[in-house]
Design an enzyme around this catalytic site. Structure first.
Site, PDB file in Angstrom:
ATOM      1  N   ASP A  36      -4.945  -3.853 -47.569  1.00 28.67           N
ATOM      2  CA  ASP A  36      -5.245  -5.165 -46.984  1.00 28.67           C
ATOM      3  C   ASP A  36      -4.403  -6.185 -47.745  1.00 28.67           C
ATOM      4  OD1 ASP A  36      -6.272  -7.665 -46.338  1.00 28.67           O
ATOM      5  OD2 ASP A  36      -8.363  -6.998 -46.297  1.00 28.67           O
ATOM      6  N   TYR A  86      -4.068 -16.430 -40.570  1.00 31.11           N
ATOM      7  CA  TYR A  86      -4.397 -17.856 -40.772  1.00 31.11           C
ATOM      8  C   TYR A  86      -4.259 -18.329 -42.214  1.00 31.11           C
ATOM      9  CZ  TYR A  86      -8.878 -15.484 -41.717  1.00 31.11           C
ATOM     10  OH  TYR A  86      -9.843 -14.626 -42.172  1.00 31.11           O
ATOM     11  N   LYS A  87      -4.022 -17.396 -43.139  1.00 27.18           N
ATOM     12  CA  LYS A  87      -3.906 -17.814 -44.551  1.00 27.18           C
ATOM     13  C   LYS A  87      -2.463 -18.266 -44.802  1.00 27.18           C
ATOM     14  CE  LYS A  87      -7.438 -14.487 -46.095  1.00 27.18           C
ATOM     15  NZ  LYS A  87      -8.598 -15.306 -46.443  1.00 27.18           N
ATOM     16  N   ARG A 105     -10.136 -21.289 -57.541  1.00 25.60           N
ATOM     17  CA  ARG A 105      -8.875 -20.679 -57.100  1.00 25.60           C
ATOM     18  C   ARG A 105      -7.940 -21.774 -56.579  1.00 25.60           C
ATOM     19  NH1 ARG A 105     -10.396 -16.353 -52.607  1.00 25.60           N
ATOM     20  NH2 ARG A 105     -11.142 -18.260 -51.666  1.00 25.60           N
ATOM     21  N   PHE A 125     -12.961  -7.096 -50.773  1.00 24.60           N
ATOM     22  CA  PHE A 125     -13.479  -8.175 -49.940  1.00 24.60           C
ATOM     23  C   PHE A 125     -14.598  -7.593 -49.050  1.00 24.60           C
ATOM     24  CE2 PHE A 125     -13.621 -11.047 -46.330  1.00 24.60           C
ATOM     25  CZ  PHE A 125     -13.687 -12.266 -46.989  1.00 24.60           C
TER      26      PHE A 125
HETATM   27  C1  PLP Z   1      -8.945  -9.735 -48.210  1.00 28.82           C
HETATM   28  C2  PLP Z   1      -9.526 -10.183 -46.903  1.00 28.82           C
HETATM   29  N1  PLP Z   1      -9.647  -9.293 -45.908  1.00 28.82           N
HETATM   30  C3  PLP Z   1     -10.190  -9.633 -44.721  1.00 28.82           C
HETATM   31  C4  PLP Z   1     -10.640 -10.918 -44.495  1.00 28.82           C
HETATM   32  C5  PLP Z   1     -11.322 -11.261 -43.197  1.00 28.82           C
HETATM   33  O1  PLP Z   1     -10.437 -11.464 -42.180  1.00 28.82           O
HETATM   34  P1  PLP Z   1     -10.937 -11.728 -40.683  1.00 28.82           P
HETATM   35  O2  PLP Z   1     -11.852 -12.908 -40.721  1.00 28.82           O
HETATM   36  O3  PLP Z   1      -9.656 -12.003 -39.948  1.00 28.82           O
HETATM   37  O4  PLP Z   1     -11.622 -10.517 -40.183  1.00 28.82           O
HETATM   38  C6  PLP Z   1     -10.504 -11.887 -45.489  1.00 28.82           C
HETATM   39  C7  PLP Z   1     -10.963 -13.271 -45.256  1.00 28.82           C
HETATM   40  O5  PLP Z   1     -10.922 -14.138 -46.081  1.00 28.82           O
HETATM   41  C8  PLP Z   1      -9.940 -11.504 -46.730  1.00 28.82           C
HETATM   42  O6  PLP Z   1      -9.829 -12.383 -47.728  1.00 28.82           O
END
Ligand code: PLP
Length: 411
Positions: free
Chosen positions: A198, A223-224, A372, A126
């Protein structure tokens, strides 16, 4: 052939079916398949936030720090979900956002083995994960560097005596490929490196075993699938054996041994809490607490049964009803290699996603041709998936997705 009554029978066996009632239903007729982006709202979240606004902000104000659990929330929230992460109750805290937590723990992990300056990660991790690693290398003027792998098979070859940290997403945000965490950790540890995961596309969808599987560090979004609400705090995990080894990357007052001593010098708080930085986001933590109280009651085996059942059902329905309409499931076929969402391709994926929105199905598009469907075990039923695929069949069969109003693809 899977039928609607089959889906109803699965719902009747669903160990989480009562918990669905604890989530608010959207006002429109929407099947929400984007829990991998923003999860469902616990029904009592608005009331909890409202209470905080009135009793906490309007009335108590500064006294709120001692009248309420504002200070403790970061670790109380961690205790509520730790069992679903396979972590000890005192090894998880909620704070900041995922990117900040990635930075804090990556810097901490690098400090533990300075003689091993290489961070291994995936080129197509990501973006924020990649940027944080690159930013750390930049900040340290090249004293650490980033080594990319393009494919999971390349991990063994990338491991060497110079590697200090292997820093991966447990589940790929596009394909949903799920790394075999235990095997990967074993290989990482054999080479002497630390394993940092992660879990943003796993936590709240599938229960994992961080400690048993040997993870050293982990982070994830609140938040997911964890349903903490827009802007919810993220979480971080540090294996107990690493908790006391170093100062945190951000030595803030909330991570000091005695916050209200206002001591002139920094002294880290013991355990994982040293990674707290400044004042917690009290409003966001309050919304998150609505979900946390539900998570406390969820058994890992029930979460995993439900997720696997939803994921396998969706694969079968897509193959049964959409294969001759241009749909190809592109996530791994082996369930153990799939994470929270399921990804499939269609040549007109962007417009199909827009047409689905107009037909009450919220999903997400990823370039060039992927759709998705995020499978939130808490909020979705098997019948929801039947209905969503029914609407997808209509959108594809009727050709309505080719209508010019669906040409422009939203975020
Ligand atoms: C795998 C992954 N890591 C990190 C993040 C970003 O998280 P944040 O906005 O809380 O920094 C996301 C956001 O969609 C994500 O999908």
């Amino acid at each position: 052939m899977i039928t609607l009554p089959d889906c109803q029978a699965l719902d009747a066996r669903d160990p989480l079916r009562q918990l669905r009632l604890k989530f608010a239903q959207p006002t429109e007729d929407t099947i929400y398949l984007d829990g991998n982006s923003v999860g469902a709202m616990p029904a009592d979240a608005p009331q909890r936030v409202q209470d905080l606004m009135t009793r906490g902000w309007r009335d108590a104000r500064r006294r709120g720090w001692s009248h309420f659990d504002w200070m403790e929330k970061p670790w109380l929230l961690g205790e509520a979900v730790a069992h679903l992460l396979g972590a000890g109750p005192h090894d998880v805290i909620f704070c900041d956002n995922t990117s900040v937590n990635l930075f804090k723990l990556l810097a901490y992990a690098c400090k533990l083995q300075p003689q091993r300056p290489v961070i291994v990660t995936q080129r197509h991790n990501f973006p924020t994960d990649v940027y944080v690693a690159q930013g750390l290398a930049h900040l340290l003027d090249g004293r650490v560097s980033v080594r990319f792998i393009d494919h999971p098979d390349e991990l063994p070859a990338a491991l060497g005596p110079d590697v200090g940290v292997v820093y991966l997403s447990h589940v790929d945000y596009r394909s949903s490929y799920r790394w075999p965490m235990r095997q990967a950790n074993e290989a990482i540890h054999r080479c002497g490196a630390l394993a940092f995961w992660d879990l943003s596309h796993v936590a709240g969808a599938i229960a994992v075993s961080l400690e048993d599987d040997g993870a050293d560090f982990a982070v994830g979004c609140g938040y997911k699938y964890l349903c903490g609400g827009p802007g919810a705090p993220a979480w971080l995990y540090v294996h107990p054996q690493h908790q006391e080894k170093e100062w945190p990357a951000i030595a803030g007052w909330m991570g000091h041994q005695d916050v209200f001593a206002f001591a002139p010098d920094y002294e880290p708080l013991s355990g994982v809490r040293r990674h707290l930085t400044g004042s917690p986001s009290i409003l966001a933590n309050q919304a998150m607490s609505a979900a946390a109280d539900i998570w406390k009651t969820v058994q890992p085996a029930d979460l995993n049964w439900k997720h696997q059942s939803l994921s396998e059902l969706l694969v079968h329905l897509l193959q049964q009803r959409c294969a001759d309409l241009g749909v190809v499931v592109t996530s791994p076929m082996d369930y153990s290699q799939r994470g929270g969402h399921l990804t499939f391709s269609h040549p007109g994926a962007g417009s199909v996603t827009e047409a689905l929105l107009a037909h009450g199905v919220v999903s997400s598009f990823r370039k060039p041709d992927s759709i998705r469907f995020g499978l939130s075990p808490m909020a979705l039923s098997h019948v929801d998936l039947w209905n969503a695929v029914d609407r997808l069949v209509h959108v594809l069969q009727s050709g309505v997705w080719q209508d010019s109003r669906f040409a422009k693809v939203s975020v």
